[in-house]
Write an enzyme that holds these catalytic residues in place. Structure first.
Site: not given
Length: 118
Positions: A79, A84
């Site tokens: 995740r 990111h």
């Protein structure tokens, strides 16, 4: 909400995102070449992976410890990578996740949910 109820609710949401991934594969095609060249396909799958990782963080520590056969920490880490990496997630890795790992995760969650309702 009791912890068990919370965990089951989280698992139900995870199953929903797993189903959305399968629906995305059904819609776009079960073909790596299509996946690797279509950013819409990749982004749809990545968003569901991101949401699954976010949900894993809502499971209690006790639940994750009791169900240690699932790599909860790696799911959460994925995740973070999706969130990111700004579009640089390896398509091959994502493809392996959606075709191998997600169906197994979905089945595991469904089994745990079913066992709780017995």
């Amino acid at each position: 909400m009791k912890p068990l109820d919370r965990n089951i609710s989280v698992l139900e949401h995870i199953v929903s995102y797993c189903q959305q991934i399968q629906e995305t594969v059904d819609r776009f095609g079960d073909d790596y070449q299509t996946f690797s060249t279509d950013p819409i396909y990749r982004n749809a799958a990545a968003l569901c992976i991101l949401q699954i990782g976010e949900l894993v963080g809502k499971l209690t520590e006790e639940f994750r410890a009791r169900h240690s056969s699932i790599p909860w920490r790696q799911i959460k880490a994925m995740r973070n990578i999706v969130a990111h990496s700004y579009g640089t997630v390896d398509p091959e890795t994502t493809w392996e996740i959606i075709t191998d790992d997600i169906p197994a995760l979905q089945q595991y969650c469904l089994t745990v949910i079913a066992a709780q309702s017995e």
